[in-house]
Design an enzyme around this catalytic site. Structure first.
Site, PDB file in Angstrom:
ATOM      1  N   GLU A 181      -9.897 -10.886  -7.158  1.00 35.65           N
ATOM      2  CA  GLU A 181      -8.952  -9.771  -6.998  1.00 35.65           C
ATOM      3  C   GLU A 181      -7.798  -9.866  -7.997  1.00 35.65           C
ATOM      4  OE1 GLU A 181      -9.853  -8.965  -2.263  1.00 35.65           O
ATOM      5  OE2 GLU A 181      -7.848  -9.604  -2.871  1.00 35.65           O
ATOM      6  N   THR A 197      -4.863  -7.275  10.888  1.00 38.46           N
ATOM      7  CA  THR A 197      -5.230  -6.036  10.180  1.00 38.46           C
ATOM      8  C   THR A 197      -4.787  -4.803  10.956  1.00 38.46           C
ATOM      9  OG1 THR A 197      -7.152  -7.152   9.246  1.00 38.46           O
ATOM     10  CG2 THR A 197      -7.186  -4.745   9.202  1.00 38.46           C
ATOM     11  N   ASN A 199      -2.053   0.267   6.821  1.00 35.52           N
ATOM     12  CA  ASN A 199      -1.513  -0.989   7.352  1.00 35.52           C
ATOM     13  C   ASN A 199      -0.641  -1.751   6.347  1.00 35.52           C
ATOM     14  OD1 ASN A 199      -3.561  -1.888   5.729  1.00 35.52           O
ATOM     15  ND2 ASN A 199      -4.551  -3.165   7.277  1.00 35.52           N
ATOM     16  N   HIS A 218      -2.246  -5.470   1.714  1.00 36.43           N
ATOM     17  CA  HIS A 218      -3.557  -6.119   1.595  1.00 36.43           C
ATOM     18  C   HIS A 218      -3.329  -7.537   1.090  1.00 36.43           C
ATOM     19  CE1 HIS A 218      -7.655  -7.055   0.346  1.00 36.43           C
ATOM     20  NE2 HIS A 218      -7.107  -7.532  -0.763  1.00 36.43           N
ATOM     21  N   ARG A 263      -1.553 -14.401   4.657  1.00 34.42           N
ATOM     22  CA  ARG A 263      -2.193 -13.676   5.764  1.00 34.42           C
ATOM     23  C   ARG A 263      -1.389 -13.825   7.052  1.00 34.42           C
ATOM     24  NH1 ARG A 263      -6.901 -11.493   4.548  1.00 34.42           N
ATOM     25  NH2 ARG A 263      -7.814 -11.529   6.627  1.00 34.42           N
ATOM     26  N   ARG A 321       3.013  -6.282   9.131  1.00 34.01           N
ATOM     27  CA  ARG A 321       2.319  -5.138   9.747  1.00 34.01           C
ATOM     28  C   ARG A 321       2.958  -4.745  11.076  1.00 34.01           C
ATOM     29  NH1 ARG A 321      -3.372  -7.529   7.670  1.00 34.01           N
ATOM     30  NH2 ARG A 321      -3.680  -6.153   5.872  1.00 34.01           N
ATOM     31  N   LYS A 363       0.819  -1.222   0.000  1.00 32.96           N
ATOM     32  CA  LYS A 363       0.000   0.000   0.000  1.00 32.96           C
ATOM     33  C   LYS A 363       0.856   1.277   0.000  1.00 32.96           C
ATOM     34  CE  LYS A 363      -3.939  -2.174   2.355  1.00 32.96           C
ATOM     35  NZ  LYS A 363      -4.945  -2.019   3.437  1.00 32.96           N
ATOM     36  N   PHE A 366     -15.351   3.904   7.034  1.00 34.17           N
ATOM     37  CA  PHE A 366     -13.979   4.253   6.661  1.00 34.17           C
ATOM     38  C   PHE A 366     -13.729   4.187   5.153  1.00 34.17           C
ATOM     39  CE2 PHE A 366     -14.018  -0.247   8.013  1.00 34.17           C
ATOM     40  CZ  PHE A 366     -13.561  -0.876   6.851  1.00 34.17           C
ATOM     41  N   TYR A 380     -12.416  -1.854  -3.608  1.00 35.89           N
ATOM     42  CA  TYR A 380     -12.933  -2.026  -2.239  1.00 35.89           C
ATOM     43  C   TYR A 380     -14.458  -1.855  -2.178  1.00 35.89           C
ATOM     44  CZ  TYR A 380      -8.307  -2.191  -0.005  1.00 35.89           C
ATOM     45  OH  TYR A 380      -7.054  -2.560   0.428  1.00 35.89           O
TER      46      TYR A 380
HETATM   47  P1  CMP Z   1      -7.444  -4.540   3.823  1.00 35.42           P
HETATM   48  O1  CMP Z   1      -6.975  -5.916   4.113  1.00 35.42           O
HETATM   49  O2  CMP Z   1      -6.831  -3.843   2.673  1.00 35.42           O
HETATM   50  O3  CMP Z   1      -9.026  -4.570   3.620  1.00 35.42           O
HETATM   51  C1  CMP Z   1      -9.862  -3.489   3.939  1.00 35.42           C
HETATM   52  C2  CMP Z   1      -9.121  -2.377   4.594  1.00 35.42           C
HETATM   53  O4  CMP Z   1      -9.909  -1.447   5.276  1.00 35.42           O
HETATM   54  C3  CMP Z   1      -8.220  -2.924   5.676  1.00 35.42           C
HETATM   55  O5  CMP Z   1      -7.168  -3.647   5.114  1.00 35.42           O
HETATM   56  C4  CMP Z   1      -7.821  -1.666   6.411  1.00 35.42           C
HETATM   57  O6  CMP Z   1      -6.728  -1.019   5.820  1.00 35.42           O
HETATM   58  C5  CMP Z   1      -9.061  -0.816   6.213  1.00 35.42           C
HETATM   59  N1  CMP Z   1      -9.764  -0.668   7.477  1.00 35.42           N
HETATM   60  C6  CMP Z   1     -10.338  -1.631   8.208  1.00 35.42           C
HETATM   61  N2  CMP Z   1     -10.873  -1.080   9.336  1.00 35.42           N
HETATM   62  C7  CMP Z   1     -10.610   0.243   9.275  1.00 35.42           C
HETATM   63  C8  CMP Z   1     -10.906   1.332  10.123  1.00 35.42           C
HETATM   64  N3  CMP Z   1     -11.563   1.149  11.268  1.00 35.42           N
HETATM   65  N4  CMP Z   1     -10.489   2.566   9.756  1.00 35.42           N
HETATM   66  C9  CMP Z   1      -9.823   2.738   8.584  1.00 35.42           C
HETATM   67  N5  CMP Z   1      -9.511   1.732   7.739  1.00 35.42           N
HETATM   68  C10 CMP Z   1      -9.910   0.500   8.088  1.00 35.42           C
END
Ligand code: CMP
Length: 140
Positions: free
Chosen positions: A128, A93, A114, A117, A87, A104, A11, A59, A51
């Site tokens: 995807e 996450t 983070n 993905h 994963r 992470r 990212k 968010f 997404y």
């Molecule tokens: P990802 O695995 O890319 O899939 C969805 C993304 O949403 C997740 O990683 C986070 O980066 C993001 N995400 C999940 N929860 C939150 C949150 N509470 N605030 C902002 N971003 C979020």
């Protein structure tokens, strides 16, 4: 166990820190093989489509603004049990919950920024991967 393919995105927070190589090394050290790769700068619209499943989440706007802030590196990773293995290497996450040694834990700043993905199931991995790559761009 079967050989699987999964989608990885490094990212904007991580490309900004110039740690794409360090992250790929963690994947390769775990046995994941890069079989397709590209760097691109997503528009907010493209990030929104990727997404779309999160469109109703509070968010969503923050997420799509972040994902279109800077370039990303997108990979197809291949290994036995690749979805779960990837994963594991990414970690939780929320980086505050991520185990030591995971991507992470080492590189991510927050649940929003983070660093990586990864597909959450084999079914979503296929969707995807097709979002970013044509079949003939994947060379194992
Ligand atoms: P990802 O695995 O890319 O899939 C969805 C993304 O949403 C997740 O990683 C986070 O980066 C993001 N995400 C999940 N929860 C939150 C949150 N509470 N605030 C902002 N971003 C979020």
């Amino acid at each position: 166990m079967a050989v699987e393919r999964t989608l990885s995105i490094i990212k904007p927070d991580a490309t900004e820190k110039n740690v794409t190589g360090a992250i790929i090394k963690k994947f390769e050290d775990a046995g994941l093989r890069v079989v397709a790769q590209k760097r691109l700068h997503m528009s907010k619209d493209m990030a929104g489509k990727f997404y779309e499943v999160h469109a109703e989440r509070p968010f969503y706007d923050e997420l799509t603004t972040f994902m279109s802030r800077s370039p990303v590196s997108v990979q197809v990773l291949e290994a036995e049990n690749a979805v779960a293995l990837h994963r594991d290497v990414m970690g939780a996450t929320n980086p505050a919950d991520a185990a030591a040694g995971t991507v992470r834990a080492e590189f991510a700043d927050s649940v929003g920024e983070n660093s990586v993905h990864g597909s959450d199931s084999l079914e979503n991995a296929a969707i995807e991967i097709a979002f970013f790559f044509k079949d003939d761009e994947i060379v194992g």
